[in-house]
Design a protein around this motif. Structure first.
Motif, PDB file in Angstrom:
ATOM      1  N   VAL A  19       0.851  -1.192   0.000  1.00 45.77           N
ATOM      2  CA  VAL A  19       0.000   0.000   0.000  1.00 45.77           C
ATOM      3  C   VAL A  19       0.887   1.243   0.000  1.00 45.77           C
ATOM      4  O   VAL A  19       1.642   1.473   0.951  1.00 45.77           O
ATOM      5  N   ALA A  20       0.810   2.055  -1.061  1.00 48.26           N
ATOM      6  CA  ALA A  20       1.571   3.311  -1.111  1.00 48.26           C
ATOM      7  C   ALA A  20       0.651   4.439  -0.637  1.00 48.26           C
ATOM      8  O   ALA A  20      -0.452   4.606  -1.158  1.00 48.26           O
ATOM      9  N   VAL A  21       1.113   5.178   0.376  1.00 47.82           N
ATOM     10  CA  VAL A  21       0.328   6.310   0.897  1.00 47.82           C
ATOM     11  C   VAL A  21       0.955   7.585   0.333  1.00 47.82           C
ATOM     12  O   VAL A  21       2.140   7.848   0.525  1.00 47.82           O
ATOM     13  N   VAL A  22       0.143   8.356  -0.413  1.00 49.32           N
ATOM     14  CA  VAL A  22       0.685   9.446  -1.223  1.00 49.32           C
ATOM     15  C   VAL A  22      -0.081  10.746  -1.001  1.00 49.32           C
ATOM     16  O   VAL A  22      -1.300  10.728  -0.821  1.00 49.32           O
ATOM     17  N   THR A  31       1.580  10.897   6.842  1.00 49.77           N
ATOM     18  CA  THR A  31       2.393  10.040   7.712  1.00 49.77           C
ATOM     19  C   THR A  31       1.570   9.472   8.859  1.00 49.77           C
ATOM     20  O   THR A  31       1.711   8.306   9.217  1.00 49.77           O
ATOM     21  N   THR A  32       0.697  10.310   9.434  1.00 46.96           N
ATOM     22  CA  THR A  32      -0.182   9.837  10.509  1.00 46.96           C
ATOM     23  C   THR A  32      -1.012   8.657  10.018  1.00 46.96           C
ATOM     24  O   THR A  32      -1.172   7.657  10.707  1.00 46.96           O
ATOM     25  N   THR A  33      -1.525   8.788   8.789  1.00 44.49           N
ATOM     26  CA  THR A  33      -2.344   7.716   8.200  1.00 44.49           C
ATOM     27  C   THR A  33      -1.519   6.450   8.027  1.00 44.49           C
ATOM     28  O   THR A  33      -1.953   5.360   8.400  1.00 44.49           O
ATOM     29  N   ILE A 151       3.956   1.878   2.522  1.00 45.76           N
ATOM     30  CA  ILE A 151       5.031   2.796   2.146  1.00 45.76           C
ATOM     31  C   ILE A 151       4.563   4.241   2.312  1.00 45.76           C
ATOM     32  O   ILE A 151       3.567   4.655   1.709  1.00 45.76           O
ATOM     33  N   ASP A 152       5.270   4.999   3.140  1.00 47.89           N
ATOM     34  CA  ASP A 152       4.986   6.432   3.291  1.00 47.89           C
ATOM     35  C   ASP A 152       5.845   7.162   2.263  1.00 47.89           C
ATOM     36  O   ASP A 152       7.054   7.276   2.411  1.00 47.89           O
TER      37      ASP A 152
END
Length: 300
Positions: A19-22, A31-33, A151-152
């Motif tokens: 999961v890429a968090v963008v 980042t919190t997410t 991944i942040d």
């Protein structure tokens, strides 16, 4: 009872979920997410690897790692183009959460943005021609150790983010419901479309199981925000998570002591504020967890 039902580890044939968090604008709660999602998945029995790809290293800091003090390796060590490359197993650290491991960030990550165009120009460098699959490749080395990788991503569409998106099986875009954030998000999507085309033409593949927007730092009493969320829901209904993440002093207060809601001492907080934030966070994470299980083909 069938114990297997209750252990959410991957089964044979289920692929590693990445999961890429963008997001491209600071302050969206990216980042919190990512931190809360990784911890939630570990707390619900998944084997999780969190990767901090953002040179600002906020995700690392939330897990007690200060890049400027601790000389930590980052994933740069595993994807660099020269002879100093290390196996990914050398850069993975434990966290205080059973089932959650972390690859911290370091300022060295920026080097990847400079190295990649040079490697692409180098006629002898095969690696440069396929730069985007470098994270995907190193994750294969630890594929059997994890169920989910979170991944942040850094807040710009550089080579690091592209390499993360190419490794991703799903993308979560955090959006603060304000006009400027929506505009930056639509610019990002246009750029992303162009770049994915380029990667495809060069023989790469971005194959996503799901792609969702998460409304973050939402204040339902703020009328313009509520209108903005309504507008987004009418435009992007199927791509929006049903639950927004509420703005909460509980999250920002916990962040001040480099903690998440899952770690912070409840006694030091207003009970109602904490409960509201936790309920919102759990609802968001449960929805994402269902998407991950859905990608494995499991019924709810």
């Amino acid at each position: 009872a069938d114990v297997k039902k209750y252990v959410p580890h991957r089964r044979r044939g289920e692929k590693l979920q990445v999961v890429a968090v963008v997001n491209f604008k600071g302050g969206s709660g990216k980042t919190t997410t990512a931190a809360h999602l990784a911890q939630h998945l570990a707390l619900t029995g998944h084997r999780v690897l969190a990767i901090d790809l953002d040179p600002q290293a906020s995700l690392s800091a939330l897990h007690g790692i200060q890049p400027e003090l601790d000389k930590n390796p980052s994933i740069y060590e595993a994807i660099r183009y020269d002879d100093e490359r290390k196996p990914i197993t050398d850069v993975i650290l434990p966290t205080n959460f059973p089932g959650l491991e972390l690859i911290p960030a370091s300022l060295e990550l920026q080097e990847y943005e400079y190295d990649t165009p040079l490697a692409m120009q180098d006629k002898n460098s095969v690696a440069g021609k396929t730069f985007w699959n470098r994270i995907e490749k190193v994750l294969q080395e630890v594929d059997d150790r994890y169920d989910v990788v979170v991944i942040d991503c850094p807040p710009q569409l550089g080579y690091l983010t592209l390499t993360a998106l190419s490794a991703a099986s799903s993308v979560l875009i955090t959006v603060h419901p304000q006009m400027l954030d929506l505009m930056s998000m639509s610019q990002f999507l246009l750029m992303l479309g162009d770049i994915l085309k380029t990667i495809r033409q060069a023989g790469g593949e971005v194959d996503l199981d799901w792609f969702r927007y998460l409304i973050t730092r939402y204040e339902p009493t703020d009328v313009p925000q509520a209108q903005m969320v309504g507008f987004m829901q009418s435009m992007l209904a199927s791509q929006m998570l049903k639950t927004p993440m509420l703005k909460s002093t509980a999250i920002s207060d916990a962040g001040l002591t480099k903690q998440t809601l899952y770690e912070v001492e409840k006694s030091g907080m207003n009970r109602a504020t904490y409960d509201r934030a936790m309920e919102s966070m759990e609802a968001v994470n449960a929805e994402i967890r269902e998407l991950i299980h859905g990608a494995w083909g499991r019924a709810k």
